[in-house]
Design an enzyme around this catalytic site. Structure first.
Site, PDB file in Angstrom:
ATOM      1  CE  LYS A   1      -3.814  -2.247   2.318  1.00  0.00           C
ATOM      2  NZ  LYS A   1      -4.297  -2.726   3.587  1.00  0.00           N
TER       3      LYS A   1
ATOM      4  CG  ASP B   1      -9.800  -0.554   4.990  1.00  0.00           C
ATOM      5  OD1 ASP B   1      -9.496  -0.975   3.866  1.00  0.00           O
ATOM      6  OD2 ASP B   1      -9.119  -0.745   6.010  1.00  0.00           O
TER       7      ASP B   1
ATOM      8  CD  GLN C   1      -3.553  -4.645   6.696  1.00  0.00           C
ATOM      9  OE1 GLN C   1      -3.692  -3.631   6.024  1.00  0.00           O
ATOM     10  NE2 GLN C   1      -3.929  -5.834   6.257  1.00  0.00           N
TER      11      GLN C   1
HETATM   12  N1  GUN Z   1      -6.794  -7.196   6.232  1.00  0.00           N
HETATM   13  C1  GUN Z   1      -7.028  -7.917   5.099  1.00  0.00           C
HETATM   14  N2  GUN Z   1      -7.594  -7.155   4.146  1.00  0.00           N
HETATM   15  C2  GUN Z   1      -7.723  -5.925   4.691  1.00  0.00           C
HETATM   16  C3  GUN Z   1      -8.215  -4.690   4.176  1.00  0.00           C
HETATM   17  O1  GUN Z   1      -8.700  -4.582   3.032  1.00  0.00           O
HETATM   18  N3  GUN Z   1      -8.172  -3.636   5.043  1.00  0.00           N
HETATM   19  C4  GUN Z   1      -7.664  -3.736   6.300  1.00  0.00           C
HETATM   20  N4  GUN Z   1      -7.673  -2.642   7.068  1.00  0.00           N
HETATM   21  N5  GUN Z   1      -7.195  -4.868   6.804  1.00  0.00           N
HETATM   22  C5  GUN Z   1      -7.223  -5.948   5.984  1.00  0.00           C
END
Ligand code: GUN
Length: 297
Positions: free
Chosen positions: A59, A126, A103
């Protein structure tokens, strides 16, 4: 003479994602030309989970590639819930932060739902906050969760017809299966959706009737040839590392038995290079929307 099987069309998520990234990059360059600061995306990372570390790294890298400012707030797994909530307060009040993600998964002693509810919905890129989830359900402007949003974009950009088609979504997780089922049935996509899960009876037969299968069940090679109708579109959300004797020590597979299923499909997404690259691109798109205050004025 025996009829020759047609090869399916591979939906190239990598190329589609890089086209969208170029579009975002141009927009950011334009913002900078006007003397404004770039969009700023923050990732909050708790602990040392390998998959989380690699997602966050990716990211960060991709945010920088399109010209965003990118920051990572890292904490040890021993951080208390209260300390994490204070960090979230800080991010909510920082005018230089347009959007952020926490996350997942979080350590067991931290209540994920409580943390998500603490995020300012305006910065929830998100799309996990109950307000964004509710707005999505009502077709109001909202941040859409990255993976389902990426799949919708993939289907649109690959010109795959979804209106009136029967679509089976495998898996009902909060972040993929459930929102995916909602988005596929919404106006614009117009599919007729069946959401299948661990208690579904006659799963094989249900799948075998589907025009579109979206597999997000989290089990390697779960979708087999006998579950797929001739000419179906198959979207594979899974990504699993399976140990083997190769030099790398593992191979990567999705939720679909790709080699066998592909013989029956009209379109299929590969793993890697299908859905995966679209996920981060959706997060970048949401961050740009947050910067431009497109969802919440
Ligand atoms: N863990 C796995 N996929 C995601 C996601 O798309 N966002 C977040 N914040 N955590 C994750």
């Amino acid at each position: 003479m025996q009829e020759q099987r047609k090869e399916p069309i591979l939906i190239d998520g990598k190329t589609i994602a890089s086209t969208i990234k170029e579009e975002i990059k141009k927009e950011v360059a334009d913002i900078l030309d006007h003397g404004q600061r770039p969009p700023h995306l923050v990732a909050v990372l708790v602990g040392e989970d390998g998959a989380s570390l690699s997602y966050v790294k990716s990211k960060e890298k991709q945010s920088q590639e399109v010209g965003f400012t990118s920051s990572v707030y890292r904490f040890p797994a021993t951080i208390t819930e209260e300390e994490l909530l204070q960090t979230i307060d800080f991010l909510n009040n920082d005018d230089e932060v347009d959007g952020y993600i926490v996350q997942m998964p979080l350590p067991k002693h931290i209540d994920e739902k409580k943390v998500i509810a603490h995020i300012d919905p305006k910065k929830d890129v998100d799309g996990f906050h109950p307000i964004n989830a509710g707005r999505m359900l009502l077709s109001l402007p909202s941040y859409l969760p990255a993976t389902p949003c990426g799949i919708v974009t993939l289907l649109e950009r690959a010109n795959i017809e979804t209106a009136g088609k029967s679509c089976v979504v495998l898996g009902r997780s909060d972040i993929v299966g459930t929102p995916m089922a909602v988005l596929m049935s919404r106006k614009g996509m117009d599919a007729t959706v069946t959401l299948c899960h661990s208690k579904t009876k006659g799963l094989k037969e249900i799948c075998a009737q589907a025009d579109i299968i979206i597999a997000a069940i989290g089990k390697p090679a779960f979708v087999t040839e006998d579950m797929v109708k001739e000419g179906a579109v198959v979207i594979d959300v899974g990504i699993h590392r399976i140990k083997d004797d190769s030099e790398k020590g593992y191979y990567v597979t999705g939720d679909v038995d790709f080699e066998n299923v592909k013989k029956k499909c009209s379109y299929i997404t590969p793993v890697p290079g299908g859905v995966g690259p679209m996920t981060i691109v959706s997060l970048l798109t949401n961050t740009l929307k947050a910067y431009k205050k497109e969802i919440y004025k």
